[in-house]
Design an enzyme around this catalytic site. Sequence first.
Site, PDB file in Angstrom:
ATOM      1  N   LYS A  75       0.909  -1.112  -0.173  1.00  0.00           N
ATOM      2  CA  LYS A  75      -0.036  -0.081   0.010  1.00  0.00           C
ATOM      3  C   LYS A  75       0.802   1.121  -0.284  1.00  0.00           C
ATOM      4  O   LYS A  75       2.272   1.299   0.590  1.00  0.00           O
ATOM      5  CB  LYS A  75      -0.915   0.112   1.293  1.00  0.00           C
ATOM      6  CG  LYS A  75      -1.681  -1.045   1.229  1.00  0.00           C
ATOM      7  CD  LYS A  75      -2.604  -0.985   2.642  1.00  0.00           C
ATOM      8  CE  LYS A  75      -3.643  -2.013   2.991  1.00  0.00           C
ATOM      9  NZ  LYS A  75      -5.178  -1.905   1.877  1.00  0.00           N
ATOM     10  N   ARG A  84      -9.663 -11.496   2.875  1.00  0.00           N
ATOM     11  CA  ARG A  84     -10.677 -12.790   2.738  1.00  0.00           C
ATOM     12  C   ARG A  84     -10.320 -14.314   2.365  1.00  0.00           C
ATOM     13  O   ARG A  84     -10.682 -15.201   2.724  1.00  0.00           O
ATOM     14  CB  ARG A  84     -11.047 -12.637   1.060  1.00  0.00           C
ATOM     15  CG  ARG A  84     -10.125 -12.530  -0.075  1.00  0.00           C
ATOM     16  CD  ARG A  84     -10.463 -11.829  -1.318  1.00  0.00           C
ATOM     17  NE  ARG A  84     -10.383 -10.410  -1.124  1.00  0.00           N
ATOM     18  CZ  ARG A  84     -10.764  -9.624  -2.176  1.00  0.00           C
ATOM     19  NH1 ARG A  84     -10.917 -10.022  -3.502  1.00  0.00           N
ATOM     20  NH2 ARG A  84     -10.833  -8.183  -1.671  1.00  0.00           N
TER      21      ARG A  84
END
Length: 486
Positions: free
Chosen positions: A265, A339
């Site tokens: 990020k 996830r």
Amino acid sequence: MRIELVQEVEAKSALLVLIDGSGTTPKYNAPTGENAQIDSAIEHTPFLLKNGEAFYTVGSKGQALLVCGIKKNGLSDTESIRRSLGKGLKLARKHELKEVTICLPHKEDPDEIAMIQLAAETCNLSLYEYKKYLSDKGNPSYLDRISIVCSSNSKDLQEALNRGIVLSDCTNITRDLVNEPSIDLYPETLAQKVQELGKSFGFDVQVFDEKQCLEMNMHAFLAVGKASTRAPRLIVMRWIGGSNMEPIGLVGKGVTYDTGGLSLKPTASMLRMKSDMTGSAVVIGTMCALARLKSKKNVVGVVAACENSVAGNAFMPGDILQSKNGKTIEIRNTDAEGRLTLADAICHAIREEHANKIIDIATLTGAVKVALGDQVAGAVTTDDNLYKSLSEASTKADEQFWQLPINQDYRDLNNSEIADISNLGRDGLAGTISAACFVEAFTEGLPWLHLDIAGVAYNHNNHDYIPKGGSGRVVRSLYHMVEALD
């Protein structure tokens, strides 16, 4: 801070009154002798009241008076009351008041029960502050007693007061966890905090270390956490409130810090990544509430806690991982890591804890912020009854959710040519829905509801009763939903 019910206003207590600003003479839930004083103050402030503001004055009897206008502006009646009350309480703290008596808009039974619970919740929610790391924590003595005027000291009203206090206290536990920086809150310390809460609130906690998780074939979860020097932990919470019932499974994303892994990020996007474990904090707060309020439901909460870090042994784009249920996963982006942890945690809830339905809560996608902003959470489900239960529960908590569609076309976005499924949808399409479809692939056909709370988990600005930082949203809705499920 003590919150209590009273039938009379003490002379030494400041009076906080909510009015609707409609221009008509409101009927206050206040002692008769106070109404003339309130009316006199209101008469000179139509603009403030029309715009939902709060003001402070001193009445003819020398008693401090806070008058708060209720501005609906498309909001539900109860949400507008919460916001007005939150403004009034913050104004009381600003004026360094120690005791305040709240006069709510007059309601007849049985509405008074709901109003008392609402007021108790809002008191705790609006006055929350996170000052753990400040050298100067300010004066903690302000507002050490709040009284709520009611019609009687009945058992129903006392229970409503207690319920409101418990739900807001447990929401504030969630806020504390989210606000804690990752230098101090990481998988091991999160597990320790949950164990402490379990002892305090009365629910069972079991913690599995990375070796035990490996023995249980939780390879997807462990891959996310393997680059960190702080090892993963699987945290399982159990509350047994009924007999012969398979538990409801609550699964929270527990990534205590997310760098994005090798799909790194940018710095600005990392500043609030301590909040990437908000899903787990919501589950923890909900478990505390269910236990304290002696829910009759059986519930299991599962959190796969880890840090998504960067090192030479980090999992990589292009890797193929095997999940606990045997499905293989192509890694297209290591920043789609939450996830992966949910996949193994859900499988554990189903196969080891025998959950009969799954509700997962996660700060899963930035796409949900683009779609719904920072006040509404996204929901995806394979069971309309679950969403109906959530919708009904959310009205009690004044929290907002929006159901997004799911079908085979969306599922196909996660197709992979070299594995059973990919962890990233195709071409950036339907990011929130395709992420939910990935999670669905591990629910083994059980009734399932997915809540993407990335937009609502963290407040960047102060709200009338939800301060800057961890919002604690979803805890109260989830509690009401669980209580209503069969």
